[in-house]
Design a protein around this motif. Structure first.
Motif, mmCIF file in Angstrom:
data_model
loop_
_atom_site.group_PDB
_atom_site.id
_atom_site.type_symbol
_atom_site.label_atom_id
_atom_site.label_comp_id
_atom_site.label_asym_id
_atom_site.label_seq_id
_atom_site.Cartn_x
_atom_site.Cartn_y
_atom_site.Cartn_z
ATOM 1 N N THR A 172 0.821 -1.094 0.073
ATOM 2 C CA THR A 172 0.065 -0.281 0.108
ATOM 3 C C THR A 172 0.907 1.291 -0.052
ATOM 4 O O THR A 172 1.891 1.284 0.636
ATOM 5 N N ILE A 173 0.536 2.216 -0.670
ATOM 6 C CA ILE A 173 1.285 3.420 -0.914
ATOM 7 C C ILE A 173 0.422 4.511 -0.561
ATOM 8 O O ILE A 173 -0.655 4.831 -0.678
ATOM 9 N N SER A 174 1.033 5.289 0.706
ATOM 10 C CA SER A 174 0.120 6.140 1.303
ATOM 11 C C SER A 174 0.010 7.503 0.076
ATOM 12 O O SER A 174 0.787 7.715 -0.731
ATOM 13 N N GLU A 175 -0.902 8.448 0.588
ATOM 14 C CA GLU A 175 -1.146 9.516 -0.481
ATOM 15 C C GLU A 175 0.344 10.379 -0.290
ATOM 16 O O GLU A 175 0.784 10.912 -1.376
ATOM 17 N N ARG A 176 0.972 10.545 0.772
ATOM 18 C CA ARG A 176 2.079 11.156 0.781
ATOM 19 C C ARG A 176 3.278 10.665 0.209
ATOM 20 O O ARG A 176 3.982 11.294 -0.660
ATOM 21 N N ALA A 201 2.460 11.347 -3.620
ATOM 22 C CA ALA A 201 2.838 12.717 -4.018
ATOM 23 C C ALA A 201 4.537 12.685 -4.176
ATOM 24 O O ALA A 201 5.012 13.374 -5.053
ATOM 25 N N LYS A 202 5.377 12.177 -3.292
ATOM 26 C CA LYS A 202 6.669 12.465 -3.581
ATOM 27 C C LYS A 202 7.138 11.607 -4.564
ATOM 28 O O LYS A 202 8.175 12.071 -5.253
ATOM 29 N N LEU A 203 6.537 10.486 -4.940
ATOM 30 C CA LEU A 203 6.876 9.718 -6.324
ATOM 31 C C LEU A 203 6.626 10.267 -7.442
ATOM 32 O O LEU A 203 7.622 10.434 -8.309
ATOM 33 N N HIS A 204 5.736 10.881 -7.448
ATOM 34 C CA HIS A 204 5.090 11.794 -8.558
ATOM 35 C C HIS A 204 5.972 12.974 -8.772
ATOM 36 O O HIS A 204 6.539 13.472 -9.831
ATOM 37 N N ALA A 205 6.570 13.823 -7.645
ATOM 38 C CA ALA A 205 7.593 14.753 -7.688
ATOM 39 C C ALA A 205 8.793 14.227 -8.259
ATOM 40 O O ALA A 205 9.486 14.927 -9.124
ATOM 41 N N ARG A 206 9.260 13.256 -7.703
ATOM 42 C CA ARG A 206 10.618 12.708 -8.189
ATOM 43 C C ARG A 206 10.541 12.295 -9.712
ATOM 44 O O ARG A 206 11.557 12.561 -10.348
ATOM 45 N N ILE A 207 9.406 11.861 -10.228
ATOM 46 C CA ILE A 207 9.384 11.618 -11.469
ATOM 47 C C ILE A 207 9.204 12.658 -12.317
ATOM 48 O O ILE A 207 9.938 12.743 -13.419
#
Length: 102
Positions: A64-68, A71-77
């Motif tokens: 499970t990936i939390s919302e936080r 968001a971090k993963l999308h920012a890194r991408i």
């Protein structure tokens, strides 16, 4: 006094599945794997008893990936994508390349 052999979960699972397949007897498996036939019988009983939990509907394989974290993963991408876009422009600044990109 001899030291007790510890077997990994992967080894026990593989051996229990081989015993369930019944290609070899437990004595034959114990000779090839180096474990005791009684242990193989116990591993097979445990594996058989716990098989139902694999199909109970709750999937523990998906993390499970939390919302936080999402968001971090999308920012890194996005950061990596912007950096990759700047590389061809920066390669023209390197002397000797003539502005050529691969």
């Amino acid at each position: 006094m001899t030291k007790r052999q510890r077997y990994s979960a992967e080894f026990r699972t593989k051996t229990a599945l081989e015993a369930r397949r019944e290609d070899l007897t437990t004595a034959g498996l114990s000779r090839t794997d180096g474990s005791h036939p009684t242990m193989i019988g116990g591993w097979t009983k445990t594996a058989t008893a716990n098989m139902a939990s694999a199909f109970d509907g709750v999937s523990s394989a998906e993390p499970t990936i939390s919302e936080r974290n999402d968001a971090k993963l999308h920012a890194r991408i996005g950061h990596v994508a912007v950096g990759r876009g700047a590389l061809p422009e920066a390669s023209g600044l390197i002397p000797g390349t003539g502005g050529k990109t691969r």
